[in-house]
Scaffold this active site. Structure first.
Site, PDB file in Angstrom:
ATOM      1  N   GLY A  75      40.892  36.933  40.634  1.00 13.20           N
ATOM      2  CA  GLY A  75      41.507  35.644  40.345  1.00 13.20           C
ATOM      3  C   GLY A  75      41.944  34.979  41.633  1.00 13.20           C
ATOM      4  O   GLY A  75      42.211  35.652  42.634  1.00 13.20           O
ATOM      5  N   GLN A 118      46.268  29.163  47.066  1.00 10.40           N
ATOM      6  CA  GLN A 118      45.906  30.309  47.921  1.00 10.40           C
ATOM      7  C   GLN A 118      44.810  29.958  48.931  1.00 10.40           C
ATOM      8  O   GLN A 118      44.548  30.738  49.848  1.00 10.40           O
ATOM      9  CB  GLN A 118      45.432  31.496  47.069  1.00 10.40           C
ATOM     10  CG  GLN A 118      46.543  32.172  46.294  1.00 10.40           C
ATOM     11  CD  GLN A 118      46.015  33.387  45.563  1.00 10.40           C
ATOM     12  OE1 GLN A 118      45.407  33.260  44.509  1.00 10.40           O
ATOM     13  NE2 GLN A 118      46.223  34.564  46.117  1.00 10.40           N
ATOM     14  N   CYS A 160      47.555  41.299  45.034  1.00 11.26           N
ATOM     15  CA  CYS A 160      47.462  39.856  45.254  1.00 11.26           C
ATOM     16  C   CYS A 160      46.743  39.617  46.577  1.00 11.26           C
ATOM     17  O   CYS A 160      47.100  40.224  47.588  1.00 11.26           O
ATOM     18  CB  CYS A 160      48.858  39.246  45.281  1.00 11.26           C
ATOM     19  SG  CYS A 160      48.830  37.465  45.555  1.00 11.26           S
ATOM     20  N   LEU A 161      45.756  38.734  46.565  1.00 11.47           N
ATOM     21  CA  LEU A 161      44.990  38.463  47.791  1.00 11.47           C
ATOM     22  C   LEU A 161      45.869  37.863  48.883  1.00 11.47           C
ATOM     23  O   LEU A 161      45.529  37.932  50.063  1.00 11.47           O
ATOM     24  CB  LEU A 161      43.809  37.534  47.493  1.00 11.47           C
ATOM     25  CG  LEU A 161      42.736  38.090  46.546  1.00 11.47           C
ATOM     26  CD1 LEU A 161      41.675  37.046  46.252  1.00 11.47           C
ATOM     27  CD2 LEU A 161      42.107  39.356  47.112  1.00 11.47           C
ATOM     28  N   HIS A 198      49.389  35.668  36.335  1.00 12.19           N
ATOM     29  CA  HIS A 198      49.485  35.840  37.789  1.00 12.19           C
ATOM     30  C   HIS A 198      49.109  34.536  38.501  1.00 12.19           C
ATOM     31  O   HIS A 198      49.831  34.081  39.403  1.00 12.19           O
ATOM     32  CB  HIS A 198      48.555  36.992  38.217  1.00 12.19           C
ATOM     33  CG  HIS A 198      48.553  37.282  39.680  1.00 12.19           C
ATOM     34  ND1 HIS A 198      49.027  38.471  40.204  1.00 12.19           N
ATOM     35  CD2 HIS A 198      48.143  36.553  40.759  1.00 12.19           C
ATOM     36  CE1 HIS A 198      48.908  38.451  41.525  1.00 12.19           C
ATOM     37  NE2 HIS A 198      48.364  37.298  41.885  1.00 12.19           N
ATOM     38  N   GLU A 199      47.995  33.908  38.069  1.00 11.35           N
ATOM     39  CA  GLU A 199      47.545  32.685  38.738  1.00 11.35           C
ATOM     40  C   GLU A 199      48.471  31.514  38.430  1.00 11.35           C
ATOM     41  O   GLU A 199      48.759  30.691  39.304  1.00 11.35           O
ATOM     42  CB  GLU A 199      46.098  32.337  38.347  1.00 11.35           C
ATOM     43  CG  GLU A 199      45.061  33.417  38.637  1.00 11.35           C
ATOM     44  CD  GLU A 199      45.167  34.038  40.024  1.00 11.35           C
ATOM     45  OE1 GLU A 199      45.640  33.369  40.965  1.00 11.35           O
ATOM     46  OE2 GLU A 199      44.776  35.213  40.173  1.00 11.35           O
ATOM     47  N   HIS A 252      51.351  31.688  40.658  1.00 11.15           N
ATOM     48  CA  HIS A 252      51.012  31.116  41.971  1.00 11.15           C
ATOM     49  C   HIS A 252      51.172  29.595  41.956  1.00 11.15           C
ATOM     50  O   HIS A 252      51.766  29.005  42.859  1.00 11.15           O
ATOM     51  CB  HIS A 252      49.553  31.415  42.331  1.00 11.15           C
ATOM     52  CG  HIS A 252      49.357  32.709  43.060  1.00 11.15           C
ATOM     53  ND1 HIS A 252      50.014  33.006  44.227  1.00 11.15           N
ATOM     54  CD2 HIS A 252      48.561  33.774  42.793  1.00 11.15           C
ATOM     55  CE1 HIS A 252      49.627  34.216  44.647  1.00 11.15           C
ATOM     56  NE2 HIS A 252      48.754  34.704  43.794  1.00 11.15           N
TER      57      HIS A 252
END
Ligand code: CO
Length: 182
Positions: A45, A50, A92-93, A134-135, A138
């Protein structure tokens, strides 16, 4: 096609509530670049902020499970209801090498648009519900580190500081119009 830099913890754009998308014309290029970026980073994702974009837009690919048979793009998403509870580890990236047990509602009712502007309200569970939450976190300026207890967070203080120190040298906010990603 372009692989973009992924914004890391410590960059202020990750703390922004992202703006709604009103001009959908730039989306195909942006979404394609986001997928290239996410696959390169081996993520499932990615939220627009990001990659430095202040827009309510995220992508998810859970085609390795039974839950979806194609990659998904969500525009102007909003979780309108949630229920149940589950705990699962998340990475998480934007916070490399940190995995945390995050408690979230197990099911959500999610309102969103597809990149062609079509409106949907759908219910999700499982990994997809978790990834969407999660997204959407963000896109509201919230990160997994905010979803754990202060005691757990403290254990990662040093690592987070290190990531933040390097983050400031990286990505600046992008503008979606003009010569984006050329
Ligand atoms: Co993340």
């Amino acid at each position: 096609m372009a692989v973009l830099d992924i914004v890391k913890y410590g960059n202020p754009i990750l703390r922004k509530a992202c703006k709604p998308v009103s001009d959908f014309s730039a989306l195909p290029r942006i979404v394609a670049d986001m997928f290239d970026t996410m696959y390169e980073a081996e993520g499932i994702g990615l939220a627009a902020n990001q990659v430095g974009l202040d827009m309510n837009l995220c992508i998810i690919d859970v085609t390795h499970t039974e839950e979806a048979d194609e990659p998904l793009t969500f525009v102007n998403g909003k979780i309108v209801d949630s229920w149940g509870e589950s705990i699962h580890s998340e990475g998480c990236l934007s916070i490399p090498e940190v995995e945390l047990e995050v408690k979230r509602p197990e099911f959500i009712r999610f309102r969103f648009q597809t990149p062609d502007g079509e409106e949907h309200v759908e219910e999700f569970g499982g990994l997809l519900a978790r990834a969407i939450q999660h997204e959407m976190d963000h896109l509201n300026g919230i990160m997994i580190i905010d979803r754990v207890s202060p005691l757990i967070k403290m254990q990662y203080n040093k690592q987070l500081k290190e990531i933040a120190k390097n983050a400031s040298r990286h990505v600046k906010e992008r503008k979606p119009q003009g010569n984006f990603a050329l």
